[in-house]
Design an enzyme around this catalytic site. Structure first.
Site, mmCIF file in Angstrom:
data_model
loop_
_atom_site.group_PDB
_atom_site.id
_atom_site.type_symbol
_atom_site.label_atom_id
_atom_site.label_comp_id
_atom_site.label_asym_id
_atom_site.label_seq_id
_atom_site.Cartn_x
_atom_site.Cartn_y
_atom_site.Cartn_z
ATOM 1 N N HIS A 144 0.844 -1.201 0.000
ATOM 2 C CA HIS A 144 0.000 0.000 0.000
ATOM 3 C C HIS A 144 0.881 1.254 0.000
ATOM 4 O O HIS A 144 0.644 2.193 -0.772
ATOM 5 C CB HIS A 144 -0.902 -0.031 1.234
ATOM 6 N N GLU A 145 1.893 1.278 0.868
ATOM 7 C CA GLU A 145 2.754 2.468 0.960
ATOM 8 C C GLU A 145 3.620 2.638 -0.288
ATOM 9 O O GLU A 145 3.816 3.766 -0.758
ATOM 10 C CB GLU A 145 3.624 2.382 2.219
#
Length: 298
Positions: A144-145
């Site tokens: 996600h990051e």
């Protein structure tokens, strides 16, 4: 479903950013009219100030944000081998340079990414995230990051933060200009249309008062939209929505963070303070339940 969601979120993001610049122009026009009798001068001043502030913010965003959140950098894989190698793997899959890695000493599980571009990016994870999540779940969070980095969300978030700050600065300046300079400016233009003058001043006052509120709403809407995009992109990297689904469930059921800085709350994968506001207009993140529901359809 995945690629449709990515395309839809990108279109929405463009609209929000355009709205930000439109708002900046409106505030500048109001201030220019109230202070100097020239809306055009106000728009030019606002746009120039916005770009200067963005340039300064983008140039030092990583170190500033990490210091604000009390994060310390990992410079060797042996300091946190699992986190380091997961970030390394996700960066490789996402085809972005390996970001700098930071750890925040906080028992609540959470993480965020920041930086001006993929070449100057960094990710941070809390000690709580490393302690409570298994490898599959940490992989989902880091995917996600890294997606935020790959999609240039980190630059967009910094830009939104800078624009919101400029709007607040201009509104503050405008309120003072109306109080101290409005009477003098009207006296200098005797013979003008009095009703028109009053209407314009009322509109300028409304723009100055409501501008920061609208900027905050736009910033939060942008943050919520980019979270959906990063969730979808994370699944594209891992091909495993279950890891992120379980990670979000654990994060949502944890206690609020203690080390997080309020101004960077929108950068985290989930609201670090667990707060919800009226009608969700000022929520920094979309509801976890809705994010999980979208992931379950992928």
């Amino acid at each position: 479903m995945l690629y449709q969601q990515i395309a839809s979120n990108k279109r929405k993001t463009v609209l929000v950013v355009l709205g930000f610049f439109l708002l900046l122009g409106v505030i500048g026009a109001a201030i220019g009219y109230a202070f100097a009798g020239s809306a055009t001068m106000g728009v030019i001043f606002a746009i120039v100030l916005g770009f200067v502030y963005m340039f300064v913010m983008l140039g030092q965003s990583t170190d500033v944000v990490m210091n604000m959140n009390n994060a310390h950098e990992i410079t060797d894989p042996s300091q946190a081998p699992e986190l380091w190698h997961i970030v390394e793997d996700m960066a490789l899959v996402g085809k972005v340079p390996m970001p700098r890695v930071f750890i925040i000493d906080d028992p609540s599980p959470n993480a965020f990414a920041t930086g001006s571009d993929p070449e100057h990016a960094a990710v941070a994870a809390t000690t709580g995230l490393l302690a409570r999540l298994n490898r599959e779940e940490i992989e989902g969070v880091m995917a996600h990051e890294v997606s935020h980095i790959r999609n240039y969300d980190i630059k967009l978030q910094t830009t939104a933060l800078a624009l919101a700050a400029v709007v607040s600065l201009l509104a503050n300046f405008g309120s003072h200009s109306l109080f101290w300079g409005g009477t003098r400016r009207r006296d200098d233009r005797e013979g003008g249309n009095g009703i028109f003058e009053i209407i314009m001043l009322v509109l300028a006052l409304l723009a100055i008062v409501l501008g920061p509120l609208a900027a905050s709403m736009a910033q939060m809407a942008l943050s919520r939209n980019r979270e959906y995009l990063a969730d979808a992109s994370a699944v594209e990297l891992t091909r495993n929505p279950l890891g992120l689904i379980n990670a979000l469930a654990k994060i949502s059921n944890s206690e609020p963070m203690q080390a997080a800085d309020a101004s960077s709350a929108s950068m985290y994968i989930a609201d670090p303070f667990k707060g919800k506001t009226w009608a969700h207009l000022f929520d920094t993140h979309p509801p976890i339940e809705e994010r999980i529901a979208r992931l379950q359809k992928m």
